[in-house]
Design a protein around this motif. Structure first.
Motif, PDB file in Angstrom:
ATOM      1  N   GLY A  68       0.779  -1.226   0.000  1.00 30.39           N
ATOM      2  CA  GLY A  68       0.000   0.000   0.000  1.00 30.39           C
ATOM      3  C   GLY A  68       0.812   1.277   0.000  1.00 30.39           C
ATOM      4  N   GLN A  69       2.128   1.171  -0.133  1.00 30.07           N
ATOM      5  CA  GLN A  69       2.957   2.381  -0.181  1.00 30.07           C
ATOM      6  C   GLN A  69       2.595   3.204  -1.414  1.00 30.07           C
ATOM      7  OE1 GLN A  69       4.162  -0.773  -0.287  1.00 30.07           O
ATOM      8  NE2 GLN A  69       5.813  -1.072   1.188  1.00 30.07           N
ATOM      9  N   LEU A  70       2.533   4.515  -1.235  1.00 31.16           N
ATOM     10  CA  LEU A  70       2.218   5.405  -2.352  1.00 31.16           C
ATOM     11  C   LEU A  70       3.499   6.076  -2.854  1.00 31.16           C
ATOM     12  CD1 LEU A  70      -1.062   7.127  -1.102  1.00 31.16           C
ATOM     13  CD2 LEU A  70      -0.810   5.060  -2.480  1.00 31.16           C
ATOM     14  N   GLU A  71       3.701   5.958  -4.136  1.00 30.75           N
ATOM     15  CA  GLU A  71       4.899   6.541  -4.729  1.00 30.75           C
ATOM     16  C   GLU A  71       5.014   8.032  -4.434  1.00 30.75           C
ATOM     17  OE1 GLU A  71       6.989   7.439  -9.068  1.00 30.75           O
ATOM     18  OE2 GLU A  71       5.106   6.330  -8.992  1.00 30.75           O
ATOM     19  N   LYS A  72       3.912   8.763  -4.531  1.00 33.47           N
ATOM     20  CA  LYS A  72       3.963  10.219  -4.354  1.00 33.47           C
ATOM     21  C   LYS A  72       4.544  10.606  -3.005  1.00 33.47           C
ATOM     22  CE  LYS A  72      -0.712  10.722  -2.390  1.00 33.47           C
ATOM     23  NZ  LYS A  72      -1.944  11.526  -2.412  1.00 33.47           N
ATOM     24  N   ASP A  73       4.233   9.823  -1.956  1.00 34.08           N
ATOM     25  CA  ASP A  73       4.715  10.134  -0.610  1.00 34.08           C
ATOM     26  C   ASP A  73       6.210   9.867  -0.478  1.00 34.08           C
ATOM     27  OD1 ASP A  73       2.098  10.777   0.104  1.00 34.08           O
ATOM     28  OD2 ASP A  73       1.675   8.757   0.858  1.00 34.08           O
ATOM     29  N   ILE A  74       6.658   8.756  -1.035  1.00 28.95           N
ATOM     30  CA  ILE A  74       8.074   8.410  -0.974  1.00 28.95           C
ATOM     31  C   ILE A  74       8.889   9.402  -1.800  1.00 28.95           C
ATOM     32  CG2 ILE A  74       9.785   6.637  -1.530  1.00 28.95           C
ATOM     33  CD1 ILE A  74       7.576   4.557  -1.044  1.00 28.95           C
ATOM     34  N   ASN A  75       8.379   9.763  -2.967  1.00 28.49           N
ATOM     35  CA  ASN A  75       9.066  10.759  -3.815  1.00 28.49           C
ATOM     36  C   ASN A  75       9.293  12.055  -3.055  1.00 28.49           C
ATOM     37  OD1 ASN A  75       8.861   8.895  -5.900  1.00 28.49           O
ATOM     38  ND2 ASN A  75       7.186   9.952  -6.934  1.00 28.49           N
ATOM     39  N   LEU A  76       8.245  12.543  -2.400  1.00 28.27           N
ATOM     40  CA  LEU A  76       8.333  13.821  -1.698  1.00 28.27           C
ATOM     41  C   LEU A  76       9.282  13.748  -0.513  1.00 28.27           C
ATOM     42  CD1 LEU A  76       7.395  16.736  -1.414  1.00 28.27           C
ATOM     43  CD2 LEU A  76       5.437  15.924  -0.079  1.00 28.27           C
ATOM     44  N   SER A  77       9.225  12.644   0.226  1.00 30.64           N
ATOM     45  CA  SER A  77      10.100  12.500   1.393  1.00 30.64           C
ATOM     46  C   SER A  77      11.566  12.505   0.984  1.00 30.64           C
ATOM     47  CB  SER A  77       9.770  11.197   2.130  1.00 30.64           C
ATOM     48  OG  SER A  77      10.591  11.055   3.272  1.00 30.64           O
ATOM     49  N   ILE A  78      11.908  11.769  -0.051  1.00 31.77           N
ATOM     50  CA  ILE A  78      13.289  11.746  -0.533  1.00 31.77           C
ATOM     51  C   ILE A  78      13.686  13.124  -1.059  1.00 31.77           C
ATOM     52  CG2 ILE A  78      14.834  10.799  -2.301  1.00 31.77           C
ATOM     53  CD1 ILE A  78      13.305   8.148  -2.036  1.00 31.77           C
ATOM     54  N   ALA A  79      12.782  13.782  -1.774  1.00 28.56           N
ATOM     55  CA  ALA A  79      13.068  15.099  -2.350  1.00 28.56           C
ATOM     56  C   ALA A  79      13.347  16.140  -1.273  1.00 28.56           C
ATOM     57  CB  ALA A  79      11.911  15.546  -3.235  1.00 28.56           C
ATOM     58  N   LEU A  80      12.566  16.139  -0.206  1.00 24.95           N
ATOM     59  CA  LEU A  80      12.768  17.102   0.876  1.00 24.95           C
ATOM     60  C   LEU A  80      14.106  16.878   1.571  1.00 24.95           C
ATOM     61  CD1 LEU A  80       9.153  17.129   2.397  1.00 24.95           C
ATOM     62  CD2 LEU A  80      10.278  19.019   1.192  1.00 24.95           C
ATOM     63  N   ARG A  81      14.463  15.617   1.765  1.00 26.44           N
ATOM     64  CA  ARG A  81      15.758  15.306   2.373  1.00 26.44           C
ATOM     65  C   ARG A  81      16.900  15.717   1.444  1.00 26.44           C
ATOM     66  NH1 ARG A  81      14.917  11.468   6.593  1.00 26.44           N
ATOM     67  NH2 ARG A  81      12.707  10.920   6.730  1.00 26.44           N
ATOM     68  N   LEU A  82      16.722  15.469   0.158  1.00 28.24           N
ATOM     69  CA  LEU A  82      17.729  15.858  -0.823  1.00 28.24           C
ATOM     70  C   LEU A  82      17.916  17.367  -0.834  1.00 28.24           C
ATOM     71  CD1 LEU A  82      19.633  15.332  -3.195  1.00 28.24           C
ATOM     72  CD2 LEU A  82      17.627  15.194  -4.691  1.00 28.24           C
ATOM     73  N   LYS A  83      16.825  18.101  -0.750  1.00 30.62           N
ATOM     74  CA  LYS A  83      16.894  19.567  -0.709  1.00 30.62           C
ATOM     75  C   LYS A  83      17.744  20.034   0.467  1.00 30.62           C
ATOM     76  CE  LYS A  83      13.867  23.679  -0.636  1.00 30.62           C
ATOM     77  NZ  LYS A  83      14.337  24.370   0.574  1.00 30.62           N
ATOM     78  N   ASN A  84      17.552  19.439   1.634  1.00 26.65           N
ATOM     79  CA  ASN A  84      18.319  19.826   2.814  1.00 26.65           C
ATOM     80  C   ASN A  84      19.809  19.563   2.616  1.00 26.65           C
ATOM     81  OD1 ASN A  84      16.083  20.695   4.253  1.00 26.65           O
ATOM     82  ND2 ASN A  84      15.731  18.710   5.214  1.00 26.65           N
ATOM     83  N   TYR A  85      20.140  18.421   2.061  1.00 31.37           N
ATOM     84  CA  TYR A  85      21.544  18.085   1.839  1.00 31.37           C
ATOM     85  C   TYR A  85      22.193  19.045   0.836  1.00 31.37           C
ATOM     86  CZ  TYR A  85      21.348  13.708   4.482  1.00 31.37           C
ATOM     87  OH  TYR A  85      21.245  12.780   5.486  1.00 31.37           O
ATOM     88  N   LEU A  86      21.480  19.365  -0.228  1.00 28.07           N
ATOM     89  CA  LEU A  86      22.028  20.270  -1.232  1.00 28.07           C
ATOM     90  C   LEU A  86      22.232  21.666  -0.662  1.00 28.07           C
ATOM     91  CD1 LEU A  86      20.023  19.188  -4.415  1.00 28.07           C
ATOM     92  CD2 LEU A  86      22.467  18.860  -3.997  1.00 28.07           C
ATOM     93  N   GLU A  87      21.273  22.152   0.094  1.00 26.15           N
ATOM     94  CA  GLU A  87      21.399  23.487   0.674  1.00 26.15           C
ATOM     95  C   GLU A  87      22.553  23.540   1.672  1.00 26.15           C
ATOM     96  OE1 GLU A  87      17.467  24.257   2.134  1.00 26.15           O
ATOM     97  OE2 GLU A  87      16.815  25.142   0.219  1.00 26.15           O
TER      98      GLU A  87
END
Length: 240
Positions: A68-87
């Protein structure tokens, strides 16, 4: 004599300051922070721009995992973490979405098309050095697993970025991940974005083990860090 001693001391202090600055510059370069030469010839910190596109969102869940995992949720979670690392690495990171929403206008027709067009508009306005679109994969055979990066077939820079990121997957997925970066000319974003862009498929939600991993914060964080390191490697090569 006093004047000579004062000048000597000041000279040693100046030499020490220069040495310290040189050491700090080397440390920053090693940690992924970019330092380039300005047009006037003086060193300054560059601020590259990276657009992170978390695929799907809102009423569009993307792939649905075996549990039941939703791709949209996993995509966003990884993206937000990636944003923090890049900044943290002194990169300006722009997200096409920062919450669970679609990008198509409310009540509009052709929602998927308008959603993709809005993503392209955000990317164009950001004028990025590169674009990374985060996705999860799925297949009818649940034994298939692994991460894979796609790039537009005629983009040499996109290919280089994809190959760097693909190699970085080994740090998360291990040597069992046999996939290679792959050219594509069908994905909408690859076709319509002029900057170097890749589609990063982090794993298969149809594989029980990989789907379970992708749902955990620890694995999402490792994935974000790995993508971040690949991006920094690419940016440093471009500015070498």
């Amino acid at each position: 004599m006093k004047q000579w001693t004062w000048q000597t001391v000041m000279g040693f202090l100046l030499l020490g300051a220069v040495t310290l600055l040189s050491w700090q510059a080397g440390s920053l370069a090693a940690s992924g922070v970019l330092t380039v030469q300005s047009r006037e010839g003086t060193a300054e910190t560059a601020r590259p721009v990276v657009v992170i596109d978390p695929g799907h969102g809102g009423k569009d869940p993307g792939k649905v995992g075996v549990n039941g995992q939703l791709e949209k949720d996993i995509n966003l979670s990884i993206a937000l973490r990636l944003k923090n690392y890049l900044e943290y690495s002194d990169v300006t990171a722009v997200l096409t979405r920062e919450e669970d929403t679609g990008l198509s206008p409310a009540g509009g027709r052709y929602k998927k098309m308008s959603d993709m067009q809005k993503r392209c508009q955000i990317i164009e306005e950001a004028k990025p050095d590169l674009v990374v679109s985060i996705h999860q994969n799925s297949y009818h055979e649940n034994s298939i697993f692994g991460g894979q990066v796609f790039y537009y077939k005629t983009s040499q820079k996109g290919k280089v970025l994809a190959q760097i990121l693909q190699k970085r997957f080994d740090y998360v997925l291990g040597s069992a991940n046999r996939r290679q970066a792959k050219a594509n000319d069908n994905y909408y974003l690859l076709l319509h974005v002029k900057e170097p862009i890749v589609i990063v498929e982090c794993g298969f939600l149809s594989n029980p083990s990989e789907a379970a991993n992708l749902q955990t914060e620890e694995y999402q964080d490792r994935m974000a860090w790995t993508i971040h390191m690949g991006i920094m490697e690419y940016l440093n090569k471009e500015r070498a």
